[in-house]
Write an enzyme that holds these catalytic residues in place. Structure first.
Site, PDB file in Angstrom:
ATOM      1  N   LYS A  68       3.190  25.204 -60.425  1.00  0.00           N
ATOM      2  CA  LYS A  68       2.093  25.343 -61.393  1.00  0.00           C
ATOM      3  C   LYS A  68       0.853  24.540 -60.975  1.00  0.00           C
ATOM      4  O   LYS A  68      -0.268  25.050 -61.066  1.00  0.00           O
ATOM      5  CB  LYS A  68       2.601  24.871 -62.760  1.00  0.00           C
ATOM      6  CG  LYS A  68       1.680  25.107 -63.910  1.00  0.00           C
ATOM      7  CD  LYS A  68       2.436  25.054 -65.216  1.00  0.00           C
ATOM      8  CE  LYS A  68       3.202  23.766 -65.415  1.00  0.00           C
ATOM      9  NZ  LYS A  68       2.447  22.707 -66.091  1.00  0.00           N
ATOM     10  N   ARG A  89       1.344  22.366 -76.343  1.00  0.00           N
ATOM     11  CA  ARG A  89       2.789  22.297 -76.155  1.00  0.00           C
ATOM     12  C   ARG A  89       3.510  22.619 -77.462  1.00  0.00           C
ATOM     13  O   ARG A  89       4.726  22.827 -77.451  1.00  0.00           O
ATOM     14  CB  ARG A  89       3.178  20.889 -75.718  1.00  0.00           C
ATOM     15  CG  ARG A  89       3.233  20.722 -74.186  1.00  0.00           C
ATOM     16  CD  ARG A  89       4.233  19.658 -73.943  1.00  0.00           C
ATOM     17  NE  ARG A  89       4.669  19.229 -72.676  1.00  0.00           N
ATOM     18  CZ  ARG A  89       4.013  18.850 -71.602  1.00  0.00           C
ATOM     19  NH1 ARG A  89       2.730  18.963 -71.540  1.00  0.00           N
ATOM     20  NH2 ARG A  89       4.621  18.389 -70.552  1.00  0.00           N
ATOM     21  N   ARG A 116      13.418  19.060 -53.382  1.00  0.00           N
ATOM     22  CA  ARG A 116      12.313  18.111 -53.570  1.00  0.00           C
ATOM     23  C   ARG A 116      12.861  16.712 -53.892  1.00  0.00           C
ATOM     24  O   ARG A 116      12.400  15.717 -53.360  1.00  0.00           O
ATOM     25  CB  ARG A 116      11.409  18.586 -54.710  1.00  0.00           C
ATOM     26  CG  ARG A 116      10.105  17.837 -54.793  1.00  0.00           C
ATOM     27  CD  ARG A 116       9.330  18.181 -56.052  1.00  0.00           C
ATOM     28  NE  ARG A 116       8.843  19.538 -56.094  1.00  0.00           N
ATOM     29  CZ  ARG A 116       8.194  20.063 -57.145  1.00  0.00           C
ATOM     30  NH1 ARG A 116       7.986  19.345 -58.236  1.00  0.00           N
ATOM     31  NH2 ARG A 116       7.767  21.304 -57.117  1.00  0.00           N
ATOM     32  N   ARG A 158      15.041  10.957 -54.788  1.00  0.00           N
ATOM     33  CA  ARG A 158      15.324  10.813 -56.226  1.00  0.00           C
ATOM     34  C   ARG A 158      16.711  11.355 -56.533  1.00  0.00           C
ATOM     35  O   ARG A 158      16.876  12.460 -57.040  1.00  0.00           O
ATOM     36  CB  ARG A 158      14.257  11.551 -57.050  1.00  0.00           C
ATOM     37  CG  ARG A 158      12.948  10.787 -57.068  1.00  0.00           C
ATOM     38  CD  ARG A 158      11.789  11.641 -57.457  1.00  0.00           C
ATOM     39  NE  ARG A 158      12.023  12.406 -58.671  1.00  0.00           N
ATOM     40  CZ  ARG A 158      11.156  13.291 -59.148  1.00  0.00           C
ATOM     41  NH1 ARG A 158      10.015  13.503 -58.519  1.00  0.00           N
ATOM     42  NH2 ARG A 158      11.412  13.945 -60.244  1.00  0.00           N
ATOM     43  N   ARG A 197      16.491  19.876 -67.922  1.00  0.00           N
ATOM     44  CA  ARG A 197      15.032  19.854 -68.035  1.00  0.00           C
ATOM     45  C   ARG A 197      14.479  21.286 -68.169  1.00  0.00           C
ATOM     46  O   ARG A 197      13.567  21.544 -68.944  1.00  0.00           O
ATOM     47  CB  ARG A 197      14.445  19.165 -66.801  1.00  0.00           C
ATOM     48  CG  ARG A 197      13.094  18.534 -67.048  1.00  0.00           C
ATOM     49  CD  ARG A 197      12.561  17.844 -65.802  1.00  0.00           C
ATOM     50  NE  ARG A 197      13.402  16.774 -65.326  1.00  0.00           N
ATOM     51  CZ  ARG A 197      13.555  16.438 -64.045  1.00  0.00           C
ATOM     52  NH1 ARG A 197      12.939  17.093 -63.090  1.00  0.00           N
ATOM     53  NH2 ARG A 197      14.333  15.455 -63.696  1.00  0.00           N
TER      54      ARG A 197
HETATM   55  P1  AMP Z   1       3.369  16.743 -67.967  1.00  0.00           P
HETATM   56  O1  AMP Z   1       2.860  16.202 -66.672  1.00  0.00           O
HETATM   57  O2  AMP Z   1       2.569  17.916 -68.453  1.00  0.00           O
HETATM   58  O3  AMP Z   1       4.836  17.018 -67.955  1.00  0.00           O
HETATM   59  O4  AMP Z   1       3.143  15.589 -69.051  1.00  0.00           O
HETATM   60  C1  AMP Z   1       3.717  14.308 -68.909  1.00  0.00           C
HETATM   61  C2  AMP Z   1       3.882  13.637 -70.274  1.00  0.00           C
HETATM   62  O5  AMP Z   1       2.598  13.508 -70.914  1.00  0.00           O
HETATM   63  C3  AMP Z   1       4.721  14.427 -71.267  1.00  0.00           C
HETATM   64  O6  AMP Z   1       6.087  14.181 -71.090  1.00  0.00           O
HETATM   65  C4  AMP Z   1       4.204  13.897 -72.588  1.00  0.00           C
HETATM   66  O7  AMP Z   1       4.717  12.615 -72.888  1.00  0.00           O
HETATM   67  C5  AMP Z   1       2.715  13.752 -72.313  1.00  0.00           C
HETATM   68  N1  AMP Z   1       1.996  15.006 -72.644  1.00  0.00           N
HETATM   69  C6  AMP Z   1       1.333  15.836 -71.783  1.00  0.00           C
HETATM   70  N2  AMP Z   1       0.787  16.877 -72.433  1.00  0.00           N
HETATM   71  C7  AMP Z   1       1.119  16.722 -73.743  1.00  0.00           C
HETATM   72  C8  AMP Z   1       0.881  17.475 -74.921  1.00  0.00           C
HETATM   73  N3  AMP Z   1       0.203  18.629 -74.885  1.00  0.00           N
HETATM   74  N4  AMP Z   1       1.366  16.995 -76.091  1.00  0.00           N
HETATM   75  C9  AMP Z   1       2.049  15.836 -76.143  1.00  0.00           C
HETATM   76  N5  AMP Z   1       2.337  15.085 -75.070  1.00  0.00           N
HETATM   77  C10 AMP Z   1       1.871  15.507 -73.884  1.00  0.00           C
END
Ligand code: AMP
Length: 200
Positions: free
Chosen positions: A20, A95, A134, A140, A151
């Site tokens: 992505k 989200r 990865r 990891r 996940r």
């Molecule tokens: P990501 O890189 O998109 O997986 O985001 C990493 C972390 O940031 C997530 O696990 C959340 O804790 C927080 N986060 C990112 N986007 C959102 C969102 N739209 N709403 C709430 N938390 C977010």
């Protein structure tokens, strides 16, 4: 003659391991729009220890969502930047359906609307293999197949209501995320063109 809406106000959604981030930056270049990832913004703030970063970290460390008030304000502010005037690609937001409603409100307020929601689709078994590779490359070892599958399940469960919402609105474009990076980029461009979104 009516002026066709060729703006690119876009979302990208996809499971971990579907490429992505790579596709998001390519789309941003092609359509001359900023790729806005809420996760990246939170991580930058955590790194530079801003007030937002300290707050976000307490949730991120527990694997929880940052509260909607905080996340929504962040996105509302980012969308007022001049670079987002003609369009944007949001990654990681909305989200929740509450965040989706908030985004609708912001866009409505400016007489705008989303033009398309790109879903990168990838076969779970292939995705698991990619993520395992990865994880071993990055040392990891805690990313076991079981952890990765969990996940992916969480992702699917949390994303389903949003995908339903955008499908009902006729905005969802599903693109096969597997294959060469260039091929996937071409598939996305073709799917967006079918929704009337063309390159800058
Ligand atoms: P990501 O890189 O998109 O997986 O985001 C990493 C972390 O940031 C997530 O696990 C959340 O804790 C927080 N986060 C990112 N986007 C959102 C969102 N739209 N709403 C709430 N938390 C977010």
């Amino acid at each position: 003659m009516t002026d066709p809406d060729t703006s690119a106000r876009l979302l990208i959604v996809g499971p971990p391991g579907a490429g992505k981030g790579t596709q998001a930056s390519r789309i941003a270049d092609t359509y001359a729009i900023p790729a806005i990832s809420t996760g990246d913004i939170f991580r930058e703030n955590v790194r530079s220890e801003t007030e937002l970063g300290v707050l976000a970290k307490s949730f991120m460390d527990r694997g929880e969502y940052v509260p909607d008030e905080v996340t929504n304000d962040l996105v509302a502010d980012r969308l007022t930047w001049a670079d987002a005037d003609g369009g944007f690609l949001l990654d990681g937001f909305p989200r929740t359906t509450a965040q989706a409603a908030f985004l609708d409100g912001i866009l409505d307020g400016h007489g705008h609307h989303l033009n398309a929601v790109i879903e990168l689709v990838a076969d779970p078994d292939e995705t698991v293999q990619r993520l395992l590779k990865r994880a071993s490359e990055q040392g990891r070892s805690d990313d076991t197949e079981e952890v990765i599958r969990h996940r992916l399940e969480v992702y699917a469960r949390q994303t389903a209501p949003l995908l339903d919402l955008y499908e009902e609105r006729g905005l969802l474009v599903q693109v096969d995320g597997l294959g060469a990076v260039d091929e996937v980029t071409e598939r996305i461009a073709a799917a967006l063109a079918a929704k009337g979104v063309t390159a800058a």
